[in-house]
Design a protein around this motif. Structure first.
Motif, PDB file in Angstrom:
ATOM      1  N   ALA A 135      20.750  20.623  -3.388  1.00  0.00           N
ATOM      2  CA  ALA A 135      22.127  20.453  -2.936  1.00  0.00           C
ATOM      3  C   ALA A 135      22.243  19.449  -1.803  1.00  0.00           C
ATOM      4  CB  ALA A 135      22.705  21.796  -2.498  1.00  0.00           C
ATOM      5  N   THR A 136      21.243  19.350  -0.943  1.00  0.00           N
ATOM      6  CA  THR A 136      21.342  18.485   0.229  1.00  0.00           C
ATOM      7  C   THR A 136      20.465  17.241   0.146  1.00  0.00           C
ATOM      8  OG1 THR A 136      19.601  19.723   1.369  1.00  0.00           O
ATOM      9  CG2 THR A 136      21.857  20.481   1.680  1.00  0.00           C
ATOM     10  N   GLY A 137      19.390  17.296  -0.600  1.00  0.00           N
ATOM     11  CA  GLY A 137      18.479  16.171  -0.684  1.00  0.00           C
ATOM     12  C   GLY A 137      17.513  16.064   0.477  1.00  0.00           C
ATOM     13  N   SER A 138      17.443  17.080   1.319  1.00  0.00           N
ATOM     14  CA  SER A 138      16.569  17.020   2.488  1.00  0.00           C
ATOM     15  C   SER A 138      16.143  18.424   2.871  1.00  0.00           C
ATOM     16  CB  SER A 138      17.287  16.362   3.670  1.00  0.00           C
ATOM     17  OG  SER A 138      18.427  17.133   4.037  1.00  0.00           O
ATOM     18  N   LEU A 139      15.121  18.497   3.691  1.00  0.00           N
ATOM     19  CA  LEU A 139      14.625  19.752   4.227  1.00  0.00           C
ATOM     20  C   LEU A 139      15.085  19.895   5.673  1.00  0.00           C
ATOM     21  CD1 LEU A 139      10.941  19.766   2.908  1.00  0.00           C
ATOM     22  CD2 LEU A 139      12.721  21.381   2.283  1.00  0.00           C
ATOM     23  N   ASN A 140      15.709  21.024   5.991  1.00  0.00           N
ATOM     24  CA  ASN A 140      16.124  21.293   7.356  1.00  0.00           C
ATOM     25  C   ASN A 140      15.876  22.755   7.688  1.00  0.00           C
ATOM     26  OD1 ASN A 140      18.192  22.502   5.923  1.00  0.00           O
ATOM     27  ND2 ASN A 140      19.602  20.782   6.220  1.00  0.00           N
ATOM     28  N   ALA A 141      16.437  23.219   8.787  1.00  0.00           N
ATOM     29  CA  ALA A 141      16.138  24.571   9.274  1.00  0.00           C
ATOM     30  C   ALA A 141      16.625  25.642   8.313  1.00  0.00           C
ATOM     31  CB  ALA A 141      16.777  24.764  10.650  1.00  0.00           C
TER      32      ALA A 141
END
Length: 479
Positions: A304-310
């Motif tokens: 859904a976001t295309g990135s890894l975050n917290a």
């Protein structure tokens, strides 16, 4: 003088003899009751009591009945076929004929032996043929046969090969990660993510069963799997795994984004090539398996976001901690099975560590739920609402840690089955950054918002969006 000396000596002798006799009589009188009692006990042991008579009577009746039954009852034939029904009545007639004391006068003595001999030969041939047929059938049963595969049974066999229930759990956690991620809800992207993750899970589970066939055959829990029973060939299982892995990774990498595709390929490798062989080597397989189960919600977030975050790591941490009370409680009741199969599990080799780790991660679920609003994944109401179910699973984990029996492990296992879906549902309900859209594509949201605002507006909030189209706290720029 001589007479007097003789009389004195006789008196002294008589007194000494008398004293000895008196001493012996007194000793015999004193010891006679004890000797009599010992003699009575020894004789009593050798007496034949009523129980002995009863036992002998039962033995006699049993032997008599056995001899009578052997004389009267004919020996049952091993097999009885339909085309031998007419001839099978011959032995019975021969027995009836043999029990008659007097023969009818119309039959001659020269005819009887011939009929009896013919009946005996017929019965002997029948029994020999039936015994031979029984031996042939026993040999055929003992021989290995490959089970025939019917096309109608193939979908069910492949579903069990891919562990369809476990795959459904993986897909549901991926869907939760996709729904919890910030950003607009893209329906085509969601469907591609679900399909790719499901295919990757089917491939990993099929490869796992392919490698564990000789060990699964020793366990009651896994002895009915398709490859163990020979319902499909290993070549078909590997072909099915390949046909699931290649399209699944391709859908995730090309249809969603390369990061999600890389996570899917890495998860297949981690489950099939690291977790599966490690199960027979070290108890570290439980931690590796927990990482495998924690990756699917991260894949949904990255899709859904295309990135890894917290937020992605928070969802992965919740799934990671949830698997320890779930699997440790399950393996506690299957310790005999795992030891029979040769698997190195905490419940088998380190039972105290198994219970301690389960309790530790039950408590970790409370802390991870409290960290969700801090990382802007949910509202502050989520830790309060989820506190009762988290405290309940902690209570069951503590019971499992202290009691360490099958009842406490089963209660903890069944609690984990409904705890995770309910916790994810609460996170979806109390999500901080959530987008609910009435239309599947982001262009429709842009169209609805552009109806109310000029094109130069690039940042919109909940107070600016039309009611029913978008509901969220902070939305990024629309282009």
């Amino acid at each position: 003088m001589a007479t007097s000396s003789h009389a004195l000596s006789s008196r002294l002798l008589t007194g000494w003899v008398g004293g000895c006799v008196w001493y012996q009589e007194r000793r015999a009188v004193q010891e006679s009751p004890h000797k009599f009692m010992r003699l009575f006990r020894n004789v009593h042991k050798q007496w034949i009591t009523f129980q002995h008579f009863n036992f002998l009577k039962r033995m006699y009746v049993t032997q008599l009945n056995r001899s009578l039954s052997q004389q009267v009852k004919p020996k049952s034939e091993p097999m009885a076929s339909s085309f031998l029904e007419k001839t099978s009545s011959g032995p019975a007639k021969a027995e009836i004929y043999a029990t008659r004391s007097l023969s009818p006068p119309s039959l001659s003595l020269s005819q009887r032996p011939s009929k009896e001999e013919s009946l005996e030969l017929d019965s002997a041939s029948i029994t020999e043929g039936s015994v031979e047929m029984g031996k042939k059938e026993a040999k055929e049963e003992n021989q290995w046969k490959e089970m025939k595969l019917h096309l109608g049974n193939l979908p069910g066999i492949l579903a069990r090969l891919s562990k369809i229930k476990l795959t459904a759990l993986v897909v549901s956690t991926t869907s939760a990660g996709f729904a919890l991620a910030p950003g607009p809800f893209d329906l085509p992207c969601f469907l591609l993510t679900v399909a790719g993750t499901g295919l990757a899970s089917c491939a990993a589970n099929s490869i796992n069963q392919f490698f564990e066939v000789p060990f699964d055959s020793n366990m009651n829990r896994t002895k009915n799997r398709p490859l163990v029973r020979g319902q499909i060939s290993p070549l078909l299982a590997v072909s099915f795994a390949t046909c699931c892995a290649v399209p699944g990774v391709a859908l995730l990498a090309c249809g969603v984004n390369p990061l999600t595709g890389a996570l899917g390929a890495f998860n297949i490798f981690l489950y099939a090539c690291c977790y599966t062989p490690l199960k027979r080597v070290s108890i570290a397989n439980t931690w590796v398996g927990a990482v495998v189960g924690a990756i699917p919600p991260v894949m949904g977030w990255t899709a859904a976001t295309g990135s890894l975050n917290a937020g992605a790591f928070l969802l992965g941490g919740i799934l990671y901690s949830w698997q320890f009370p779930h699997f440790n409680a399950l393996s506690w009741g299957l310790r005999e099975d795992y030891s029979r199969g040769g698997y190195c599990m905490m419940a088998v080799t380190h039972p105290a560590l198994c219970r301690r780790v389960a309790l530790r991660h039950c408590l970790a679920l409370v802390g991870l739920s409290a960290a969700a609003p801090v990382l802007d994944v949910t509202t502050w109401a989520f830790p309060v609402v989820s506190l009762p179910i988290n405290l309940y699973i902690c209570y069951l984990g503590f019971r499992f840690y202290t009691q360490a029996d099958r009842r406490s492990s089963r209660r903890l296992f069944f609690c984990s089955l409904w705890h995770l879906p309910l916790l994810l549902l609460l996170m979806l309900t109390l999500c901080e950054q959530r987008t609910w859209r009435l239309f599947p594509c982001s262009s429709w949201i842009t169209f609805c918002c552009s109806h109310y605002y000029p094109p130069e507006v690039s940042s919109i909030t909940t107070s600016h969006c039309p009611r029913g189209a978008v509901r969220r706290t902070h939305w990024g720029q629309l282009k």
